[in-house]
Design a protein around this motif. Structure first.
Motif, short mmCIF file in Angstrom:
data_model
loop_
_atom_site.label_atom_id
_atom_site.label_comp_id
_atom_site.label_asym_id
_atom_site.label_seq_id
_atom_site.Cartn_x
_atom_site.Cartn_y
_atom_site.Cartn_z
N GLU A 56 0.85 -1.36 -0.19
CA GLU A 56 -0.65 -0.03 0.39
C GLU A 56 1.10 1.77 0.05
O GLU A 56 0.74 2.21 -0.34
N GLU A 57 1.93 1.36 1.04
CA GLU A 57 2.22 2.00 1.17
C GLU A 57 3.20 2.72 -0.49
O GLU A 57 3.52 3.52 -0.83
N GLN A 58 3.78 1.61 -0.99
CA GLN A 58 5.03 1.90 -2.30
C GLN A 58 3.89 2.16 -3.03
O GLN A 58 4.21 2.89 -3.90
N LEU A 59 2.25 1.80 -3.32
CA LEU A 59 1.35 2.14 -4.33
C LEU A 59 1.92 3.64 -4.13
O LEU A 59 1.01 4.71 -4.74
N MET A 60 1.25 3.87 -2.89
CA MET A 60 1.18 5.90 -2.52
C MET A 60 2.09 6.47 -3.08
O MET A 60 2.02 7.38 -3.68
N ALA A 61 3.23 6.25 -2.92
CA ALA A 61 4.22 6.58 -3.70
C ALA A 61 4.67 6.95 -4.84
O ALA A 61 4.56 7.98 -5.36
N TYR A 62 3.62 6.11 -5.56
CA TYR A 62 3.77 5.94 -7.45
C TYR A 62 2.70 6.84 -7.51
O TYR A 62 2.72 7.45 -8.59
N GLN A 63 1.66 6.97 -6.55
CA GLN A 63 0.53 7.80 -7.21
C GLN A 63 1.44 9.33 -7.14
O GLN A 63 0.54 10.18 -7.77
N LYS A 64 1.86 9.98 -6.26
CA LYS A 64 2.18 10.72 -5.92
C LYS A 64 3.26 11.11 -6.76
O LYS A 64 3.10 12.46 -7.66
N LYS A 65 3.87 10.23 -7.49
CA LYS A 65 4.95 10.46 -8.56
C LYS A 65 3.74 10.88 -9.83
O LYS A 65 4.47 11.05 -10.85
N ALA A 66 2.79 10.22 -9.80
CA ALA A 66 2.35 9.97 -11.45
C ALA A 66 1.32 11.86 -11.02
O ALA A 66 1.53 12.17 -12.37
N LYS A 67 1.04 12.23 -10.19
CA LYS A 67 0.52 13.89 -9.81
C LYS A 67 1.96 14.19 -10.44
O LYS A 67 1.19 15.12 -10.76
N GLU A 68 2.76 14.05 -10.42
CA GLU A 68 3.63 15.34 -10.26
C GLU A 68 3.95 15.22 -11.92
O GLU A 68 4.16 15.67 -12.64
N ASN A 69 4.57 13.40 -12.49
CA ASN A 69 3.68 14.02 -13.82
C ASN A 69 3.33 14.52 -14.47
O ASN A 69 3.04 15.25 -15.31
N ASP A 70 1.82 14.26 -14.24
CA ASP A 70 0.32 15.02 -15.12
C ASP A 70 1.32 16.12 -15.11
O ASP A 70 0.49 16.56 -15.82
N ALA A 71 2.03 16.68 -13.85
CA ALA A 71 1.90 18.23 -13.99
C ALA A 71 2.40 18.92 -14.81
O ALA A 71 2.26 19.85 -15.41
N GLN A 72 2.95 18.11 -15.53
CA GLN A 72 4.23 18.45 -16.55
C GLN A 72 3.87 17.97 -18.05
O GLN A 72 3.77 18.24 -18.43
N ALA B 240 -2.66 8.74 -24.79
CA ALA B 240 -3.87 9.82 -24.85
C ALA B 240 -3.88 11.00 -23.24
O ALA B 240 -4.31 12.20 -23.51
N GLY B 241 -2.18 11.20 -22.50
CA GLY B 241 -2.73 11.77 -22.12
C GLY B 241 -2.80 11.81 -20.60
O GLY B 241 -3.60 13.16 -20.30
N ILE B 242 -3.37 10.93 -20.34
CA ILE B 242 -4.18 10.87 -19.49
C ILE B 242 -3.54 10.58 -17.84
O ILE B 242 -2.39 9.48 -17.67
N THR B 243 -3.80 11.06 -16.58
CA THR B 243 -2.49 10.77 -15.31
C THR B 243 -3.18 9.71 -15.26
O THR B 243 -3.54 8.96 -15.14
N LEU B 244 -1.82 8.18 -14.61
CA LEU B 244 -1.92 7.14 -14.46
C LEU B 244 -1.96 6.91 -13.02
O LEU B 244 -1.45 7.98 -12.67
N PRO B 245 -2.64 5.65 -13.17
CA PRO B 245 -2.88 5.34 -11.65
C PRO B 245 -1.61 5.07 -11.87
O PRO B 245 -0.89 4.31 -11.49
N ALA B 246 -1.27 4.19 -9.86
CA ALA B 246 -0.20 4.34 -9.45
C ALA B 246 0.66 2.82 -9.42
O ALA B 246 1.74 2.87 -10.63
N TYR B 247 -0.28 1.41 -9.51
CA TYR B 247 -0.56 0.51 -10.41
C TYR B 247 0.65 0.83 -11.92
O TYR B 247 1.49 0.11 -11.63
N GLN B 248 -0.21 1.61 -12.20
CA GLN B 248 -0.15 1.87 -13.66
C GLN B 248 1.48 2.55 -14.08
O GLN B 248 2.38 2.02 -14.78
N GLU B 249 1.72 3.69 -13.28
CA GLU B 249 3.06 4.39 -13.12
C GLU B 249 4.03 3.82 -12.24
O GLU B 249 5.48 3.91 -12.85
N PHE B 250 3.43 2.38 -11.71
CA PHE B 250 5.15 1.32 -11.38
C PHE B 250 5.02 0.85 -12.32
O PHE B 250 6.49 0.32 -12.71
#
Length: 585
Positions: free
Chosen positions: A217-233, A533-543
Motif C-alpha cells: 500500500e505504501e509503495q503504491l501511495m508513493a507511485y500515486q504521488k509520482k503520477a500526479k507530479e508527472n501529470d503536472a508536466q 492519451a495524456g491521461i494521468t496514470l493510476p499508481a499501479y500503471q505508474e509502477f
C-alpha cells in the motif's frame, strides 16, 4: 466355470494388467506412450492408475466394475484431451473445469468428426472394458463399511504418492519435466495423469516471498504521488474517446516465416504501420490458440499471467470482487465505459466480471441488432457498426472508453459455409484452414479501415487501439511453418516465442507521436494507451511504467530483461498479488 482360486488369480491379473493398458491407450489418442513418455514418468502414471483401480475395487467390491469404471473414465478423459488439443493446441489442465460453460457455448462450431486414430483407440478401450467380465473377482463377504475403510486407506496412500510427485527435487531426480510454460511438451513427456497431478498445486496462488500488505500500500501511495507530479508536466491534455478492439485470433502469420499469397490479406493494417499519429509494433501475449480472456485480463488490469498458474483463467478463478482496471479508473475520471462482445454474456463469465472491472455498460449478442454473420459468428463489420452507433448515442462532450472483443475469426476454420467463400490462397500450401483464416483476416482488415475512416471525420478527439488476442492454433500455423522447414512439434525456443506475438496499433485522429516497432507485452499495453492519451496514470500503471524499463517484455512464455533491472520481478509479483487478492480486504 472357474473355481474360487482361479477367480482370485484372474482378478489380480486383471487388476494389475488393465490399468497399465488404460494408461498406454489414453496416451495413444495423440502420441506413443512407450516411446515419448519418459521411463520414470511411465512408471508413475501406472502407479496412479493402479491405485485408482484398487480404490474403486474396494468401493464396488468387484474387480469387474472397478475396471469398467476406470476404463470408461480414462477413455473419456483421453478423448476430451485429444479434442481440446486439436482445437486450441494445448492439452487439458486442471483449471479447465472452470471453462466448461464457455466450452459448451462454442462446441457446436467445431468439427468433432473422429480421426481413424481416435476410433482405433476407443475400440481398444471398448475391447478391454468388455473383456473385464472374465475378471469377476468379488468381495461378497466384505461389509460395505470395511470396503470403504480399505478405499480410504488407499486414498491416503494415493495422496502421499501425489504429494511426493509434486516435489520439485523428486521431479528433477526422476527426469520429470516440470516447466509449466511449455504445457504441450510437459504433457507429451510426462503423460496425461502425471501432468495433471504435477499441475494441481498451481490451482491456487501463494503469497510471494516477502509479501507485506502494508508495504504494498505504501509503495503504491508513493507511485500515486509520482503520477500526479508527472501529470503536472503533461501538455495538450485531450481526454480523448478511447476505443479498444481486441480482435479474435487476429495475427500476421508472416512473423512465423515467408509465404506467398495471391493478394495481401491485411493491406490496410500494413499501411498503418508507420502512418502519422500511429504507434505500432508486436504485442507479446501469454496464450496461443485459445484462452482469449487472459489477454483481455492482462490488457485491462496491467497484471501478467507470468505470475499465475499456467493454464489458469483469472476471469473464472480470481476475479471475484471489484479490482482496479482501466474501466474502473476511467469511470472515476468521468468517462462512460462500455464492455462489448457479440457473443453470449456467459463466455468466460464476462457478464459477472465486466461490472467487477468497472464497466458501466455492457452489450452482448442480443444487443447487436441487424447483425451480419460470417460463418456462425457476428462479423467484425457489425462490431464497427455497433461502435459507431454507441458513439453517436453517448452524452455529448463526455468521453467514452469502449472495449470490444470480436468473434468473427474464432476457430474452427475447416468447415464450409454458404455465407463465406475463402479467397486468399497460399502458394505451396493446400490447407483449407489456412486459406479460410487468412480470408477472415482480410475481412477484419476491411472493417478496421471502415472504423478509422469514420473517426477521421469526427470532431471529438478519439484514439483507436487494435490488437489480436492470440494466434490461431497449430492446424492453421503448421502449413506456414512447413514452408519454412519447421514443425509445431519441435519448435526452437525462439520460434516458440514467435507463436505468441500479434500485431497492434494505437491510432489517433489528432496529433500524437508516431512510433514503429514498439514491441511490448499485453500487461503494459493499457499503460501505454493511457500515456499516449495524456491521461494521468493510476499508481499501479505508474509502477509498470518504471518496471518496464528493466523488463520491456514480460508474459507467461517470454521475459526480456535489461542488463541490470532496477526493480525485481518479485516486487511486481507482490504488487500484483495485492491488487488481485488483497486490496480492499
Amino acid at each position: 466355470m472357474m473355481d474360487r482360486k482361479q477367480k482370485i488369480i484372474a482378478g489380480i491379473v486383471g487388476m494389475t494388467v488393465c490399468p497399465i493398458m488404460y494408461f498406454y491407450l489414453l496416451e495413444a489418442y495423440t502420441h506413443n506412450g512407450f516411446t515419448e513418455v519418459r521411463p520414470w514418468s511411465q512408471f508413475f502414471n501406472i502407479i496412479l492408475f493402479e491405485l485408482v483401480a484398487w480404490i474403486l475395487f474396494f468401493l464396488f467390491r468387484s474387480a469387474k466394475w472397478a475396471l469398467r469404471t476406470e476404463g470408461i473414465v480414462a477413455m473419456t478423459a483421453g478423448l476430451a484431451n485429444a479434442y481440446v488439443y486439436s482445437f486450441r493446441s494445448l492439452p487439458l489442465v486442471p483449471w479447465d473445469i472452470y471453462s466448461v460453460k464457455t466450452a459448451m457455448s462454442v462446441a457446436d462450431n467445431y468439427d468433432f468428426m473422429p480421426s481413424v486414430r481416435y476410433v482405433v483407440v476407443v475400440l481398444g478401450f471398448v475391447a478391454i472394458i468388455s473383456a473385464v467380465r472374465f475378471f469377476d473377482l468379488r468381495l461378497e463377504k466384505l461389509k460395505w463399511y470395511a470396503g470403504l475403510a480399505a478405499a480410504v486407506v488407499i486414498c491416503i496412500i494415493l495422496s502421499g504418492v501425489t504429494y511426493v510427485l509434486q516435489q520439485e527435487d523428486f521431479q528433477n531426480r526422476h527426469r520429470m519435466y516440470n516447466k509449466l510454460f511449455t504445457p504441450v511438451y510437459m504433457w507429451q513427456v510426462n503423460g496425461f495423469a502425471l501432468t495433471m497431478v504435477m499441475e494441481l498445486p498451481y490451482i491456487s496462488v501463494d503469497k510471494p516471498d516477502g509479501y507485506d500488505k502494508k508495504a504494498a500500500e505504501e509503495q503504491l501511495m508513493a507511485y500515486q504521488k509520482k503520477a500526479k507530479e508527472n501529470d503536472a508536466q503533461t501538455k495538450n491534455k485531450q481526454d480523448p474517446n478511447i476505443i479498444v478492439i481486441m480482435d479474435e485470433a487476429f495475427s500476421d502469420l508472416a512473423i512465423l516465416g515467408d509465404f506467398q499469397t495471391n493478394k495481401d490479406y491485411m493491406p490496410y493494417f500494413h499501411s498503418m504501420q508507420g502512418a502519422d499519429n500511429t504507434i505500432s509494433g508486436y504485442l507479446n501475449v501469454s496464450v496461443c490458440g485459445g484462452n482469449t480472456a487472459n489477454t483481455e485480463f492482462e490488457f485491462l488490469t496491467g497484471n501478467t499471467m507470468a505470475f499465475l498458474p499456467q493454464g489458469s483463467v483469472p476471469y473464472q478463478q480470481y476475479v471475484k470482487h471489484n479490482i482496479e482496471a482501466l474501466p474502473s479508473y476511467l469511470t472515476g475520471l468521468g468517462y462512460e465505459t462500455y464492455g462489448m462482445h457479440p457473443y453470449y454474456a456467459s463466455g468466460w463469465d464476462r457478464d459477472t466480471v465486466y461490472p467487477l472491472l468497472g464497466f458501466e455498460h455492457t452489450a452482448f449478442i442480443e444487443d447487436y441488432t441487424d447483425r451480419e454473420y460470417i460463418r456462425k459468428y457476428v462479423s467484425d463489420r457489425s462490431c464497427v457498426e455497433k461502435i459507431k452507433e454507441t458513439f453517436e448515442q453517448k452524452k455529448t462532450g463526455k468521453p467514452m472508453f469502449l472495449f470490444n472483443v470480436t468473434m468473427q475469426n474464432h476457430g474452427s476454420y475447416s468447415d464450409a459455409y454458404d455465407n463465406f467463400i475463402p479467397d486468399i490462397a497460399v502458394e505451396g500450401a493446400s490447407s483449407e484452414s489456412l486459406s479460410a483464416y487468412l480470408s477472415l483476416i482480410a475481412k477484419t482488415d476491411q472493417a478496421l479501415e471502415e472504423l478509422i475512416t469514420y473517426f477521421k471525420n469526427v470532431n471529438e478527439p478519439t484514439m483507436i487501439v487494435f490488437f489480436g488476442d492470440h494466434q490461431p492454433n497449430d492446424v492453421v500455423a503448421e502449413p506456414v511453418l512447413r514452408l519454412n522447414g519447421k514443425s509445431s512439434r519441435n519448435l526452437s525456443e525462439e520460434d516458440t516465442k514467435l507463436r505468441y506475438q500479434v500485431p497492434y496499433l494505437i491510432w489517433a485522429n489528432y496529433e500524437i507521436d508516431t512510433k514503429t516497432e514498439e514491441d511490448t507485452s499485453a500487461n503494459y499495453l493499457g499503460m501505454k494507451v493511457l500515456e499516449a492519451a495524456g491521461i494521468t496514470l493510476p499508481a499501479y500503471q505508474e509502477f509498470l511504467k518504471d518496471f518496464e524499463k528493466g523488463y520491456p517484455i514480460l508474459s507467461a512464455v517470454r521475459t526480456e530483461a535489461a542488463s541490470s533491472p532496477e526493480i525485481s520481478k518479485n516486487e511486481y509479483r507482490q504488487l500484483q498479488y495485492y491488487e488481485l487478492f488483497d486490496k480492499g480486504n
